[in-house]
Design a protein around this motif. Sequence first.
Motif, PDB file in Angstrom:
ATOM      1  N   MET A   1      62.970  40.641  60.096  1.00 45.07           N
ATOM      2  CA  MET A   1      62.508  41.324  58.883  1.00 45.07           C
ATOM      3  C   MET A   1      61.203  42.048  59.190  1.00 45.07           C
ATOM      4  SD  MET A   1      61.891  39.793  55.104  1.00 45.07           S
ATOM      5  CE  MET A   1      63.660  39.563  54.932  1.00 45.07           C
ATOM      6  N   ARG A   2      61.120  43.306  58.772  1.00 48.82           N
ATOM      7  CA  ARG A   2      59.956  44.107  59.130  1.00 48.82           C
ATOM      8  C   ARG A   2      58.913  44.082  58.026  1.00 48.82           C
ATOM      9  NH1 ARG A   2      60.716  50.338  60.741  1.00 48.82           N
ATOM     10  NH2 ARG A   2      61.043  50.538  58.488  1.00 48.82           N
ATOM     11  N   GLU A   3      57.659  43.826  58.438  1.00 49.12           N
ATOM     12  CA  GLU A   3      56.561  43.900  57.481  1.00 49.12           C
ATOM     13  C   GLU A   3      56.315  45.354  57.136  1.00 49.12           C
ATOM     14  OE1 GLU A   3      51.866  42.568  57.022  1.00 49.12           O
ATOM     15  OE2 GLU A   3      53.109  41.709  58.613  1.00 49.12           O
ATOM     16  N   SER A   4      56.146  45.632  55.862  1.00 50.21           N
ATOM     17  CA  SER A   4      55.912  46.991  55.396  1.00 50.21           C
ATOM     18  C   SER A   4      54.424  47.265  55.346  1.00 50.21           C
ATOM     19  CB  SER A   4      56.517  47.166  53.996  1.00 50.21           C
ATOM     20  OG  SER A   4      56.242  48.456  53.488  1.00 50.21           O
ATOM     21  N   LYS A   5      54.010  48.387  55.949  1.00 50.84           N
ATOM     22  CA  LYS A   5      52.595  48.744  55.940  1.00 50.84           C
ATOM     23  C   LYS A   5      52.141  48.991  54.511  1.00 50.84           C
ATOM     24  CE  LYS A   5      49.231  51.971  57.910  1.00 50.84           C
ATOM     25  NZ  LYS A   5      49.035  53.173  58.777  1.00 50.84           N
ATOM     26  N   LEU A   6      51.055  48.323  54.119  1.00 51.10           N
ATOM     27  CA  LEU A   6      50.545  48.452  52.769  1.00 51.10           C
ATOM     28  C   LEU A   6      49.958  49.837  52.581  1.00 51.10           C
ATOM     29  CD1 LEU A   6      49.976  47.083  50.053  1.00 51.10           C
ATOM     30  CD2 LEU A   6      47.779  46.335  50.987  1.00 51.10           C
ATOM     31  N   GLN A   7      50.536  50.618  51.679  1.00 49.80           N
ATOM     32  CA  GLN A   7      50.045  51.967  51.423  1.00 49.80           C
ATOM     33  C   GLN A   7      49.553  52.082  49.992  1.00 49.80           C
ATOM     34  OE1 GLN A   7      53.427  54.382  52.568  1.00 49.80           O
ATOM     35  NE2 GLN A   7      52.817  54.399  54.715  1.00 49.80           N
ATOM     36  N   ALA A   8      50.480  52.019  49.042  1.00 49.84           N
ATOM     37  CA  ALA A   8      50.100  52.221  47.646  1.00 49.84           C
ATOM     38  C   ALA A   8      49.462  50.958  47.074  1.00 49.84           C
ATOM     39  CB  ALA A   8      51.330  52.606  46.824  1.00 49.84           C
ATOM     40  N   THR A   9      48.331  51.129  46.423  1.00 47.62           N
ATOM     41  CA  THR A   9      47.690  50.024  45.704  1.00 47.62           C
ATOM     42  C   THR A   9      47.528  50.368  44.227  1.00 47.62           C
ATOM     43  OG1 THR A   9      45.480  50.846  46.250  1.00 47.62           O
ATOM     44  CG2 THR A   9      46.461  49.231  47.748  1.00 47.62           C
ATOM     45  N   ARG A  10      48.123  51.477  43.801  1.00 47.41           N
ATOM     46  CA  ARG A  10      48.020  51.871  42.397  1.00 47.41           C
ATOM     47  C   ARG A  10      48.564  50.758  41.507  1.00 47.41           C
ATOM     48  NH1 ARG A  10      49.964  57.725  40.325  1.00 47.41           N
ATOM     49  NH2 ARG A  10      48.105  58.261  41.540  1.00 47.41           N
ATOM     50  N   GLY A  11      47.832  50.466  40.455  1.00 51.83           N
ATOM     51  CA  GLY A  11      48.211  49.387  39.557  1.00 51.83           C
ATOM     52  C   GLY A  11      47.411  48.125  39.792  1.00 51.83           C
ATOM     53  N   ILE A  12      46.839  47.993  40.994  1.00 50.79           N
ATOM     54  CA  ILE A  12      45.939  46.864  41.274  1.00 50.79           C
ATOM     55  C   ILE A  12      44.534  47.339  40.918  1.00 50.79           C
ATOM     56  CG2 ILE A  12      45.086  45.230  42.989  1.00 50.79           C
ATOM     57  CD1 ILE A  12      47.576  45.821  44.652  1.00 50.79           C
ATOM     58  N   VAL A  13      44.021  46.884  39.800  1.00 52.31           N
ATOM     59  CA  VAL A  13      42.745  47.395  39.296  1.00 52.31           C
ATOM     60  C   VAL A  13      41.617  46.979  40.240  1.00 52.31           C
ATOM     61  CG1 VAL A  13      41.108  47.316  37.372  1.00 52.31           C
ATOM     62  CG2 VAL A  13      43.582  47.367  36.929  1.00 52.31           C
ATOM     63  N   GLU A  49      35.270  26.408  47.139  1.00 52.70           N
ATOM     64  CA  GLU A  49      33.807  26.565  47.242  1.00 52.70           C
ATOM     65  C   GLU A  49      33.346  27.963  46.810  1.00 52.70           C
ATOM     66  OE1 GLU A  49      32.296  23.814  47.845  1.00 52.70           O
ATOM     67  OE2 GLU A  49      34.166  22.807  48.400  1.00 52.70           O
ATOM     68  N   GLN A  50      34.227  28.695  46.122  1.00 54.64           N
ATOM     69  CA  GLN A  50      33.877  30.027  45.614  1.00 54.64           C
ATOM     70  C   GLN A  50      34.269  30.107  44.144  1.00 54.64           C
ATOM     71  OE1 GLN A  50      34.906  33.487  48.109  1.00 54.64           O
ATOM     72  NE2 GLN A  50      35.726  32.018  49.602  1.00 54.64           N
ATOM     73  N   PRO A  51      33.671  31.051  43.402  1.00 50.19           N
ATOM     74  CA  PRO A  51      34.035  31.202  41.986  1.00 50.19           C
ATOM     75  C   PRO A  51      35.488  31.646  41.831  1.00 50.19           C
ATOM     76  CG  PRO A  51      31.967  32.341  42.497  1.00 50.19           C
ATOM     77  CD  PRO A  51      32.578  31.947  43.802  1.00 50.19           C
ATOM     78  N   ASP A  52      36.072  31.290  40.696  1.00 48.75           N
ATOM     79  CA  ASP A  52      37.402  31.795  40.361  1.00 48.75           C
ATOM     80  C   ASP A  52      37.361  33.320  40.293  1.00 48.75           C
ATOM     81  OD1 ASP A  52      37.775  29.106  40.047  1.00 48.75           O
ATOM     82  OD2 ASP A  52      38.548  29.225  37.999  1.00 48.75           O
ATOM     83  N   PHE A  53      38.532  33.921  40.433  1.00 53.11           N
ATOM     84  CA  PHE A  53      38.625  35.380  40.375  1.00 53.11           C
ATOM     85  C   PHE A  53      39.806  35.756  39.494  1.00 53.11           C
ATOM     86  CE2 PHE A  53      40.099  39.520  42.104  1.00 53.11           C
ATOM     87  CZ  PHE A  53      38.939  40.256  41.877  1.00 53.11           C
ATOM     88  N   HIS A  54      39.618  36.775  38.668  1.00 52.20           N
ATOM     89  CA  HIS A  54      40.685  37.270  37.804  1.00 52.20           C
ATOM     90  C   HIS A  54      41.050  38.695  38.235  1.00 52.20           C
ATOM     91  CE1 HIS A  54      38.995  33.976  35.414  1.00 52.20           C
ATOM     92  NE2 HIS A  54      40.192  33.886  34.858  1.00 52.20           N
ATOM     93  N   GLN A  55      42.280  38.850  38.704  1.00 55.05           N
ATOM     94  CA  GLN A  55      42.748  40.170  39.135  1.00 55.05           C
ATOM     95  C   GLN A  55      43.600  40.797  38.046  1.00 55.05           C
ATOM     96  OE1 GLN A  55      42.165  42.145  42.057  1.00 55.05           O
ATOM     97  NE2 GLN A  55      43.055  43.552  40.565  1.00 55.05           N
ATOM     98  N   HIS A  56      43.182  41.964  37.614  1.00 55.70           N
ATOM     99  CA  HIS A  56      43.890  42.686  36.556  1.00 55.70           C
ATOM    100  C   HIS A  56      44.938  43.597  37.194  1.00 55.70           C
ATOM    101  CE1 HIS A  56      44.379  43.842  32.460  1.00 55.70           C
ATOM    102  NE2 HIS A  56      43.949  45.081  32.604  1.00 55.70           N
TER     103      HIS A  56
END
Length: 278
Positions: A1-13, A49-56
């Motif tokens: 299975m081939r890993e897909s190169k990460l290109q589009a990040t639209r939608g990840i705020v 050991e780090q603060p929580d994070f909220h990804q929109h």
Amino acid sequence: MRESKLQATRGIVRADEGFRRFVLERYEPDAALAPFVEHYWLVRWDLREQPDFHQHILSYPSVQWVFENDWTGTGSWVYGVPTPSYTRHLKGFGQSFGAKFRPGGFYPYWKQDLAPLTGSRIGGAAAFGEDGAAVEEGFWELPDDEARARRIESFLLRRLPEKDEQAELAERIVRSMIDDREIVRTQDVAEAFGLGVRTLQRLFSRYIGVSPKWVLRRFRLQEAAERLEKGELGAGPAGWAEFAQQLGYYDQAHFIKDFKALLGRSPEDYARKSRGEG
């Protein structure tokens, strides 16, 4: 299975900020699944050991089958299109693995109107029966991420449905709504594909789960957030008015209202925060 190169990040705020807290990888599906599955994805984080994070997330009009392993426990869920948006709470150590279906691509497996699934989720076993529960069993004990992707893929291949012309039409229409900047109204979409507006709306309700208007607005607001993060905006009121018009809004006020409703702050505040000023 081939890993897909990460290109589009639209939608990840504010993806740049998120990538300092988590890793995102994508894998291409088998060619036989390409009409149905866009890709598999993995998100893994270690915030001990780090603060929580909220990804929109400004989600695409796609159904996702997601396997969770985090502070809330483990399990798998089929998620309909989230409305209005989605925020993921990252805490401690965790990981999620998912199959992102193409718009319209889940219907041939589900064979039910997708609108009732929108904004909600159901367990993998409820969606796929005992075979779905078997995919979930021991999922996180598999040796690596490729093995996890292959387990999901083997299940989907065993249940490979026949191609559905209406589902493929729905996917083509959604793709055109992303690519064609001249399409700004539902009427434009219907005319471009030789459909009546009501026919188009029924097609989307059944195969996508949200309306054509929702899809148009979501893509334009995704674009707005991405461009603001890159600093693509002229100065002054005229700059905002032109920006809104480029996104298909007839007036600046409606654009600001929609943007604030989805992202929780005005476009101006969002641009300022993206520049590190707020």
